[in-house]
Motif scaffolding. Sequence first.
Motif, PDB file in Angstrom:
ATOM      1  N   LEU A 204     -16.512  11.616  -1.283  1.00  0.00           N
ATOM      2  CA  LEU A 204     -15.926  12.872  -0.464  1.00  0.00           C
ATOM      3  C   LEU A 204     -15.005  12.377   0.143  1.00  0.00           C
ATOM      4  O   LEU A 204     -13.868  12.902   0.478  1.00  0.00           O
ATOM      5  N   ARG A 205     -15.340  11.466   1.189  1.00  0.00           N
ATOM      6  CA  ARG A 205     -14.468  10.945   2.237  1.00  0.00           C
ATOM      7  C   ARG A 205     -13.289   9.827   1.860  1.00  0.00           C
ATOM      8  O   ARG A 205     -12.282   9.707   2.476  1.00  0.00           O
ATOM      9  N   ILE A 206     -13.885   9.100   0.858  1.00  0.00           N
ATOM     10  CA  ILE A 206     -12.869   7.724   0.831  1.00  0.00           C
ATOM     11  C   ILE A 206     -12.110   7.755  -0.607  1.00  0.00           C
ATOM     12  O   ILE A 206     -11.096   8.015  -0.704  1.00  0.00           O
ATOM     13  N   VAL A 207     -13.036   8.019  -1.697  1.00  0.00           N
ATOM     14  CA  VAL A 207     -12.588   7.944  -3.145  1.00  0.00           C
ATOM     15  C   VAL A 207     -11.484   9.290  -3.446  1.00  0.00           C
ATOM     16  O   VAL A 207     -10.539   9.025  -3.889  1.00  0.00           O
ATOM     17  N   LEU A 208     -12.226  10.438  -3.153  1.00  0.00           N
ATOM     18  CA  LEU A 208     -11.453  11.747  -3.300  1.00  0.00           C
ATOM     19  C   LEU A 208     -10.154  11.807  -2.712  1.00  0.00           C
ATOM     20  O   LEU A 208      -8.920  11.928  -3.388  1.00  0.00           O
ATOM     21  N   PRO A 209      -9.988  11.314  -1.423  1.00  0.00           N
ATOM     22  CA  PRO A 209      -8.884  11.469  -1.011  1.00  0.00           C
ATOM     23  C   PRO A 209      -7.593  10.229  -1.581  1.00  0.00           C
ATOM     24  O   PRO A 209      -6.353  10.787  -1.554  1.00  0.00           O
ATOM     25  N   MET A 210      -8.245   9.133  -1.884  1.00  0.00           N
ATOM     26  CA  MET A 210      -7.416   8.277  -2.407  1.00  0.00           C
ATOM     27  C   MET A 210      -6.889   8.709  -4.007  1.00  0.00           C
ATOM     28  O   MET A 210      -5.888   8.188  -4.321  1.00  0.00           O
ATOM     29  N   THR A 211      -7.462   9.622  -4.316  1.00  0.00           N
ATOM     30  CA  THR A 211      -6.811   9.908  -5.946  1.00  0.00           C
ATOM     31  C   THR A 211      -6.039  11.092  -5.970  1.00  0.00           C
ATOM     32  O   THR A 211      -5.942  11.755  -7.005  1.00  0.00           O
ATOM     33  N   GLY A 212      -5.626  11.436  -4.928  1.00  0.00           N
ATOM     34  CA  GLY A 212      -5.138  12.711  -4.548  1.00  0.00           C
ATOM     35  C   GLY A 212      -3.664  13.017  -5.655  1.00  0.00           C
ATOM     36  O   GLY A 212      -3.592  13.917  -6.161  1.00  0.00           O
TER      37      GLY A 212
END
Lengths: 296, 293
Positions: A204-212
Amino acid sequence: MTTSSSPPAARLRPNEAAGRSVFAGVGRGLLYVVLIAAAVLQLLPLVWLLFFSLKNSQEVFSLPAFALPKHLRWENYENVWSQGNIGRYFFNSVWITAASVALTVLLASFVTFALTRMRWKLRPAVLGLFMIGMMIPVHSTLIPLFLLFQKLRLIDNQASLIVSYTAFNLPITIMILLGFYVALPREIEEAAVMDGCGVNRMFLRIVLPMTGSVAVTAAIINMIYNWNEFIFVNTFINSDSLKTLTVGVQNFVGQYMANWGAIGATLMISILPILIVFFLLSNRIVEGIAAGSVKG
Amino acid sequence: MEKVMSNKGVIALYVLPALLLLLGVVYVPIVLTGYYGLNDWDGIGRMTFIGLRNYERLLSDDVFWSSAGHSFLFALLSTVFLALYMAVALVLSGRIKGAQLLRKIYLIPMLLSSVAIAQLWLKVYHPTNGILNGLLESLGAEETPDWLADPAIVLGALFVPILWQYAGFYILIYYAALKNIPASLTEAARIDGANSWQVALRIKLPLVWEVVKVTIVLAVVGSLKYFDLIYVMTDGGPNQASEVMASYMYHKAFREFNYGYGSAIGFFLLIVCLAATWIIRRLTATKDPIQYS
């Protein structure tokens, strides 16, 4: 096609090379003519639509197809917007599309993360189920879905649309996300785990924001599909006030058999949002459509 | 690390919501369609199990076979036209100014709903006020056809807007794939004296063959299940001359309330789509796919 480029031409004798480049020049010119003619053909029906949406009935019949009347009949737009339920359909389309897109991209992101970054036995089987899902025709599920929604009292309820759109768009969405998730560096997870970060927090904090960026691409593709969907709305929704723009327009146009101006204005209103999104985000859309099918 | 990334609880939490939705809305209904197809049922009364009788009826139903024939014809034509799209993409991916803009323009119709496209083309084909007959008249034609009311030409008339709708989609896919080919490969061939034709056919085409395979499947399966545009423009008419598998299924199930027979058609459609996918994959399989990245 590009024979005037240096390496092969340089090997020819001078006069031969000159002859070829003239030939290539004419050929190139011809190619441009063909390519531009194709572009004109793609646009012409839409330009014609715009033109007849600005005419009244008499002008549609008396004026040439590609001539505008002196007084542009913008009132066609006002009339169809105020007379029918177009505003209502429009609002329904917006919220159903938004809800389905959000749900689809979120669920697909979770699955794609588990499919690409985590280790489990049934992974290939689950991936296979999602990929085969893309080949299944909607019509082969339509009767049972109709009866199922009837039992659940979801016929004539927009929830049936959101559920169906999400399920049927998960495969293509996962396919678009897949390439991006596979390419994420392992180090991210290693560092996160070293720091004592759990999977949930990492996702939620690292991967999801990276895949924006890829999520936005997937969302746009979903938006186009959902906005234009016809058969589910046509089958599951009866009340006029619950219909979306595609089906609403279809019924609405039926009432205006001879009033071309009204029909044109209605169609323009229904396609305008998609055209605006396209002009604003055309690079993303082009990239998303290519990614969704090329990385199979 | 290993332990964290194979945590069963987390995997279930991430996968199950989407998987259950897919199973419930896509896979369970297919199984049910298969089952309903073995019954005589109007959707309200009792189901009567009749075994394969619906399928026997299907085999001798002339309207079904002609609608299946129309679907297959669309599939075949759509596949043939892929060659044209590839040619356009090959040209566009060469040194063409404005290639970016052109491929975007080509794509525009694909973004519109089939209903809007169908309504627009109903007007294009309008016998007296449509632009098509207007054009023919200005060219001196004395009698202009009623495109959608003539059984002899209605299929052709329906295929044109389908081409119009999807051309840009396939051109875009091919263009993206061709642009992915490293310039070093084509340059090397040119230095060895290959001309543009040879580079296109011997170098580029084999390199994008994986993408071509995907598009053949998309074109065939997409055509086999085609529905919206035909439903709006002709509703299978005149006199079922433009009926396709999906529209025939829809009519049987939701107009005649013959859910059993409609399900049999729906199940047949599914089998045809999956079989087509499998056969195309087999036919287009290459022994060792070329890797270039």
